[in-house]
Every structure is written in C-alpha cells, then in structure tokens.
Design a protein around this motif. Structure first.
Motif, short mmCIF file in Angstrom:
data_model
loop_
_atom_site.label_atom_id
_atom_site.label_comp_id
_atom_site.label_asym_id
_atom_site.label_seq_id
_atom_site.Cartn_x
_atom_site.Cartn_y
_atom_site.Cartn_z
N GLN A 232 17.93 -14.86 -60.04
CA GLN A 232 17.09 -15.34 -61.14
C GLN A 232 17.90 -15.70 -62.38
OE1 GLN A 232 14.31 -11.62 -60.76
NE2 GLN A 232 13.07 -13.31 -61.52
N GLY A 233 17.40 -16.64 -63.12
CA GLY A 233 18.00 -16.98 -64.40
C GLY A 233 17.34 -16.18 -65.52
N ASP A 234 17.80 -16.40 -66.76
CA ASP A 234 17.29 -15.57 -67.86
C ASP A 234 15.89 -15.98 -68.30
OD1 ASP A 234 18.90 -17.77 -68.52
OD2 ASP A 234 19.14 -17.14 -70.57
N GLY A 235 15.56 -17.26 -68.24
CA GLY A 235 14.19 -17.66 -68.56
C GLY A 235 13.23 -17.11 -67.52
N ASP A 236 13.65 -17.23 -66.28
CA ASP A 236 12.86 -16.77 -65.14
C ASP A 236 12.64 -15.26 -65.19
OD1 ASP A 236 12.12 -17.92 -62.23
OD2 ASP A 236 12.96 -15.92 -61.98
N LEU A 237 13.72 -14.52 -65.34
CA LEU A 237 13.65 -13.05 -65.24
C LEU A 237 13.18 -12.39 -66.52
CD1 LEU A 237 16.05 -10.67 -63.45
CD2 LEU A 237 15.61 -10.27 -65.86
N ALA A 238 13.69 -12.88 -67.67
CA ALA A 238 13.48 -12.14 -68.92
C ALA A 238 12.33 -12.70 -69.76
CB ALA A 238 14.77 -12.12 -69.74
N SER A 239 11.74 -13.83 -69.32
CA SER A 239 10.61 -14.37 -70.07
C SER A 239 9.36 -14.38 -69.21
CB SER A 239 10.95 -15.76 -70.59
OG SER A 239 9.97 -16.20 -71.49
N ILE A 240 9.23 -15.42 -68.39
CA ILE A 240 7.97 -15.56 -67.64
C ILE A 240 7.81 -14.47 -66.58
CG2 ILE A 240 8.89 -17.21 -65.93
CD1 ILE A 240 6.22 -18.73 -66.22
N GLY A 241 8.94 -13.92 -66.12
CA GLY A 241 8.86 -12.91 -65.06
C GLY A 241 9.11 -11.49 -65.52
N THR A 242 8.90 -11.23 -66.81
CA THR A 242 9.21 -9.89 -67.33
C THR A 242 8.41 -8.80 -66.61
OG1 THR A 242 9.37 -11.01 -69.45
CG2 THR A 242 9.60 -8.64 -69.48
N ALA A 243 7.12 -9.05 -66.40
CA ALA A 243 6.31 -8.03 -65.74
C ALA A 243 6.82 -7.76 -64.33
CB ALA A 243 4.84 -8.48 -65.69
N GLU A 244 7.09 -8.85 -63.60
CA GLU A 244 7.49 -8.69 -62.21
C GLU A 244 8.81 -7.94 -62.09
OE1 GLU A 244 6.16 -11.45 -63.43
OE2 GLU A 244 4.38 -11.73 -62.20
N ILE A 245 9.78 -8.25 -62.95
CA ILE A 245 11.09 -7.58 -62.81
C ILE A 245 10.98 -6.11 -63.21
CG2 ILE A 245 12.09 -8.23 -65.09
CD1 ILE A 245 13.95 -7.99 -61.74
N ILE A 246 10.28 -5.85 -64.31
CA ILE A 246 10.17 -4.46 -64.77
C ILE A 246 9.50 -3.60 -63.69
CG2 ILE A 246 8.99 -2.94 -66.45
CD1 ILE A 246 11.24 -4.27 -67.88
N HIS A 247 8.43 -4.11 -63.12
CA HIS A 247 7.68 -3.28 -62.17
C HIS A 247 8.37 -3.18 -60.81
CE1 HIS A 247 4.34 -2.19 -64.69
NE2 HIS A 247 4.49 -3.37 -65.25
N ALA A 248 9.04 -4.24 -60.38
CA ALA A 248 9.80 -4.13 -59.13
C ALA A 248 10.90 -3.08 -59.30
CB ALA A 248 10.39 -5.48 -58.74
N CYS A 249 11.56 -3.12 -60.45
CA CYS A 249 12.63 -2.15 -60.72
C CYS A 249 12.05 -0.75 -60.88
CB CYS A 249 13.41 -2.54 -61.98
SG CYS A 249 14.44 -4.00 -61.74
N ASN A 250 10.89 -0.65 -61.53
CA ASN A 250 10.27 0.66 -61.74
C ASN A 250 9.81 1.29 -60.43
OD1 ASN A 250 9.45 2.72 -63.61
ND2 ASN A 250 7.35 2.15 -63.15
N ARG A 251 9.47 0.44 -59.45
CA ARG A 251 9.11 0.97 -58.13
C ARG A 251 10.37 1.28 -57.31
NH1 ARG A 251 5.28 -3.52 -58.31
NH2 ARG A 251 6.84 -4.70 -57.15
#
Lengths: 78, 253, 362
Positions: free
Chosen positions: B102-121
């Motif tokens: 993932q890029g930074d726009g992808d991961l840290a902007s539009i996909g913030t919820a998805e990355i945080i929760h995938a990592c949290n799981r």
C-alpha cells in the motif's frame, strides 16, 4: 594475491537512465551514455570498466532490475 | 588485464533479476522506489521458496499494477481496502503467505480504518507501506504523510498544518497495537539500505510462516515526478527532509 | 428425516449458510439484521465446519473481506441493512467488475439516510439497477417467507458460482424479523481444496501452481478497447441470466382482469388482498417476482393480452412499478401503491388502490 574484477551488463532497452546505479557505484564505473535507447533514455553503461569490482551495488539499487553483475578472481599483475 | 567479455560469462554471474519478477517493463517513472521494493520482495519470495504460497494484494495508486511484475497470485483491492481483503485471504487460506502492498494515501488516509483494525486483530499478514509523502498516480496531491511546508499540487504553497493537520506517523500508531508483531521503518536509497530493507522483508515473511501475526514494514520512498526532482536529488531530499520526521529503524519486534 | 424448526428469517440465513458449506461470513451490526451474525457467533461454526465468521470494523471492510475470500474461490457472504448496503456499494461494484461469486443479504429498512429501522422495500433501484458505479447487475432474489430465506442461501451461492456474479438476497425487516416454521436444509460439507480447484481453478487466487500462469483478480483495465470488450462480456452474461434464471410465482392469475405485482413481504399482503377482492367479485390475481433481476418482463408482457391493468404494490415511493411499466409497454394502465417510511401496507389498502385503478380504466 588474488584481485577481484567485475563487469556489469545493462539491458539497454529497459534502462530508464535514472542514474541511481551511477551514484551507488563505489568505484565510479558507471555513467549515463550520451546516446539514447529506443525510449529516448540515456542508458547506463560502464564508462570505466577496469574499476569494476563486481560488488553488485548498482544491481541492488536499480529500480528496473536491468543490471546483471559478473565477477572473477584474477591473479594480481606481477 | 581480463577483458570485459571474458568476465561476462554465465559462470561468473553474481547478481541478476529474480525469477519471481516478470519480464514486463515497469510502468513506474525512472528511479521510482517501487521498482526497488518489488525487486527485493521478489528476491525474498524466491529465496524463501514461497512463490506458490504467496498471495499479494495490490492497492490503488501507482502500485495498482504491481500484479504485472511479480509471478505470484494477486488480488487488486479498492483504495485503502487491501488490509480487509488480505484479512479474508489469510483467514480462509491460513497456510498461505499473504501481503498487502500500500501507498501512503491508500494506507494512511482512505484506508486508515482498515489498516488499524487489521493490525489490531493481529492478522497474519505482511503490510508493505510505501511512504513518499504524496499521491503519486493522481498527480502529486497532498497525502496525510506530506511534510509541513512541503508543496504538492493540492498544497501549492506548502502544507499548512493549521489547515490540514500534521504529517501522520501511522507507523508509530500501529506499533502501539499489541497484536502487531514486527514494525520497522526502512528505505531503499542506498545499497546498504536496500540490503537492510530486504532483511526486514525476509524476517516478516518468515514470521508469518510461523504465524506470528501482523508484520508492518514502512519504506520511506521517493516520488521524483511528484517532488519535481531528479531521482538522485530525490534521494538526497528524502534523507534531509523525510528522515528527520520518519526516522529509520525497527520500532517493534 | 426432514428437520423442522421455528425460526426468525434472520436466524435461518445463518443456519442455512452453515448447512450449505459456506466458508466465510463477514459482517457489521445493523438493525434489523443483526441476528444473522449473532446466530453465527452463538453457533460457532468454526468448530463444526471450519467456517470463518468475523465481525469487521465497518460494512466497507466486511464487503472487501468478501472480495478477498471470493477471489480465493471460497463461498463467502455478508449481510446488512439499507444504510450498510449503501456503504458496501464500493465493494460490490469491484466484486461485479472482477466477476467474483458471493452472496449479499439486504434486510431492508426505510430510508433515505438513517431513515427508520422498520421494514421497507425502498432499495429496489439500488439492488436491480446497479447500486454502485459502472455498468453491472447483481442477481437479485426476493424471499417472501422464512423458508425462502433458508432456500435462497444455497440457491444464491449456486447462481453466484454458475455465473461468477454477486447475488443479492433482497429481504426486508418483516421477513427478517418474523418467525415461521422452516424445513432446514441438509448439511453439506465445505468444498475441499480439490473441489475448489475443479470449480474455480481457472481463476481463483489460491497460490500460483507450477503448472499454471499466475492469477490476477482485478477490475482495472487501462486500455479502453479492452474495457469495452469486457463490458460486452458482462452484457452477454446478463443476457444468458435473463434467458435462464427468471423466477416468479402466480396466484389466481388464470382468469384475472387485474394483476397485482408484488415481491417479498408485500406479496404476502397481496395474497390476502386478492382474496378480499375476489370475495367482492373482482377477478384479480397476483404475480410475485422471485428474481427481481432478472425481472419477469416477458411474463408480464404476455399477461397484457388478458389483463386490463396492473398494480405494483411495494413499500416504496414507486420503484418496481417502472419495470412493470417497461414490461407492459403502454398496453394497459399500470399504477403503484405502497406505504412508506416503515409503514406496512394492509390488504384493505391494496384493495382500495385496486378499486381506484379499475375506476380509472372505465
């Protein structure tokens, strides 16, 4: 004492002339050619082949994976 | 003295393109960090002999077409959703090695919820996070990781933090999550950095083989077209400006 | 021996999923469908069949998990209610664009916006006309009973894999929340890796095998001519679906002068309305579309030779009525009747609306 000699082969048509290999080379072997390839890029070539030690630094930093590196051991000149 | 033609012989080959890379010419701009990361990713997959077991999830952005360059099964995810997509793949095929790229726009902007929760799981996936502080493919717009004062096409006078917030250090945020096993920040601007980044990738792919949970590798990268600098100058600019905000090294694990 | 149980529509969706060998469910709570995930979590199918059940962080994440699982050739599903289904539209169009099979359940509530938690049928357009961006269609099944909630899970997966196309069960708060006797399906094991290879081996991303090229699941095509070719491929697929998969039911239509057209919970109300109207001497029948896409266009058109008018009864401001009008093509009057905002229509209201249609025709 054995000395190391290297050489690199650049896939000229795929090289984009980004110059990252040129600055990564510790022995200043590589330069960008004055000529251009089919895409119009000044491709990388061995401007100073004798200095190559085959360290593969150029290959490592090449984003387009267009560099092959070869290396031999040679006996030092007497 | 040995002639060059005598050296360039099959038996003397010490470095060549990984077999896991395809022969397609990459669409990336000259000097783009994506190409280097793709290469070491391919090398790690080849050296660990996991080509048949690796499933990649590509993002939206320049690396949307990553699937053209590595000889592995790929899924292409909607913008920011790669961690959700990878979650399902890793859970339904638990013996495969799944990564999200993932890029930074992808991961840290539009996909913030998805990355945080995938990592949290603690999903058993490798996340490769390319941070060049800009939206590359759409034409160099401001990203959440854009530095203060850094000009982009949507912050032409430089990022004003009073208006748009601070550069988001999402990697540090993710390192706080207990289920995340390995968090590191790397770069690929010098041969030594490339070797180090490759080692980190290797460790990450070994770790998911041992089901250790989420592996998160940020690669601070350049976007020379977006930054409007030459590839060599971009690397210099990155060291001088990006590294103080996004310091190199392992953060966790 | 057949197994019967008294169950809620939502609960039976979960039970049917486990029994038909579903590999994964990814959801997010929203009223009035939360019992689907609650039932699954209570049932713990991962211990029984190995089915993965995961509460995602959002509807957006859940549908993208479905994308990831479906791309592996697995039988995966999600469920939600109207506002949540709106959030899922991004994922659904990617799934349609990548031609992935999956099952989506919408237990509809009234809208727009957060609307109401009471039942409605106001997501018809969203369901049958596309929903997300781009030219695509879902196969849409409209259950009218708890039994059909059960039966359409397996049917939905079968159709999804037959056509490599997402299937939507368009239910509503009435069917989801009511309890009825249901004959449960036989228990079938989940597909083995070998079976998945046989069914989806030409495209699924299960790890590149040495005997094949690598697989890519994507909806991206930068070459316009190739994208156009792909669009035509989808059109062809939908044509085949329209030819083969139209499902409907008729009730007292043989001698009918007037036809009510209704799906889901409205069709149950209309059955009673037919009885009331017939007792008053009005020859009226009911056509219940079971598939909303493909729509029983041909059947409705054929009925025009006898019928003097159609009344589309739906709990919406008039959505399906447009497809009925297209099918009738101006031959006879077509009107709409429906209560809105979560108010459930009564049979007498339908009869009254029918009387008005008849009066208008005279």
């Amino acid at each position: 004492m054995a000395k190391v000699r290297g050489a690199v082969k650049v896939d000229i048509e795929k090289c984009k002339g980004c110059s990252l290999c040129v600055v990564a080379c510790p022995t200043k072997v590589l330069a960008l050619a004055r000529e251009v390839n089919g895409k119009g890029y000044n491709y990388a070539y061995m401007a100073n082949p004798e200095a190559c030690i085959g360290c593969a630094n150029c290959g490592l930093v090449c984003p387009d994976s267009v560099i092959e590196v070869y290396k031999i051991k040679v006996e030092a000149d007497a | 003295m040995a002639e060059v033609k005598d050296i360039i012989k099959e038996g003397n080959l010490v470095y060549k393109k990984s077999k896991v890379l395809t022969d397609k010419i990459m669409h990336y701009c000259p000097g783009c960090s994506h190409g280097v990361v793709h290469k070491i990713l391919a090398e790690v997959i080849e050296e660990l002999n996991i080509q048949e077991d690796t499933i990649g999830v590509s993002p939206v952005g320049c690396s949307v077409l990553a699937y053209n360059y590595l000889h592995i099964d790929w899924q292409q995810a909607a913008h920011g959703r790669a961690p959700a997509v990878a979650t399902a793949v890793a859970r339904l095929l638990p013996n495969k090695r799944v990564f999200a790229y993932q890029g930074d726009g992808d991961l840290a902007s539009i996909g913030t919820a998805e990355i945080i929760h995938a990592c949290n799981r603690g999903e058993n996936i490798v996340v490769i996070f390319i941070n060049n502080g800009i939206y590359g493919m759409t034409g160099g717009q401001m990203a959440p990781t854009t530095l203060e004062g850094m000009p982009t096409s949507t912050s032409p006078y430089g990022r004003d933090i009073a208006m748009t917030g601070h550069p988001l250090k999402i990697t540090e945020l993710i390192a706080q999550l207990p289920a995340v096993n390995f968090v590191t920040r790397q770069a690929v601007h010098t041969p030594a950095a490339v070797r180090k980044c490759k080692k980190a990738l290797q460790k990450a792919f070994e770790n998911i083989g041992e089901k250790k949970g989420t592996q998160f590798i940020e690669v601070v990268s350049t976007c020379n077209s977006g930054w409007k600098l030459s590839p060599v100058k971009s690397n210099e600019w990155m060291v001088e400006n990006m590294f103080p905000v996004y310091p190199m090294g392992d953060i966790k694990g | 021996m057949a197994e019967y149980k008294l169950m809620k529509g939502n609960e039976v969706i979960a039970e049917a999923a486990i029994r038909c060998g579903c590999d994964g469910y990814f959801g997010y709570p929203i009223t009035p469908q939360s019992e689907i995930m609650e039932t699954l979590m209570l049932r713990k199918p991962w211990e029984e069949t190995g089915m993965v059940v995961l509460q995602a962080e959002s509807e957006v994440a859940a549908i993208n998990m479905v994308y990831g699982g479906a791309a592996c050739g697995k039988k995966v599903m999600t469920s939600s209610s109207s506002p949540g289904i709106s959030l899922k539209q991004e994922g659904i169009t990617y799934i349609a664009g990548a031609e992935l099979p999956c099952l989506i359940v919408n237990v509809v509530r009234g809208g727009p916006g957060l609307g109401t938690i009471q039942p409605a049928q106001s997501d018809y357009f969203q369901s049958v006309k596309g929903g997300g961006h781009g030219d695509y269609h879902l196969i849409v099944l409209a259950p009218a009973s708890v039994q059909e909630m059960n039966d359409f899970v397996e049917l939905g997966f079968n159709l999804a894999f037959k056509y490599r196309n997402p299937v939507l069960i368009l239910s509503d708060g009435v069917i989801g929340q009511m309890m009825e006797k249901v004959q449960l399906s036989e228990i079938k094991p989940r597909w083995t890796d070998a079976e998945i290879e046989k069914i989806s081996g030409t495209w699924a991303t299960t790890g590149k095998k040495s005997n094949r090229d690598y697989h890519v699941i994507t909806s991206l095509e930068l070459d316009s001519l190739r994208q156009e070719k792909f669009n035509h491929k989808l059109i062809e697929k939908y044509k085949v679906i329209k030819e083969n998969e139209v499902r409907f039911e008729t009730f007292q239509c043989d001698d009918a002068d007037y036809v009510l057209v209704a799906y889901g919970s409205s069709s149950r109300i209309c059955q009673k309305a037919v009885e009331i109207a017939r007792a008053k001497g009005v020859k009226v029948g009911l056509l219940r579309p079971i598939t909303l896409y493909p729509f029983p266009t041909k059947k409705i058109n054929e009925m025009c030779s006898k019928a003097k008018g159609f009344l589309s009864v739906e709990m919406s401001a008039g959505q399906m009525v447009e497809d009925v009008r297209l099918a009738v093509n101006g031959k006879v009057p077509v009107e709409h009747f429906g209560r809105l905002g979560g108010v459930v229509t009564t049979p007498n209201e339908v009869v009254k609306a029918l009387d008005e249609l008849i009066k208008k025709g005279k």
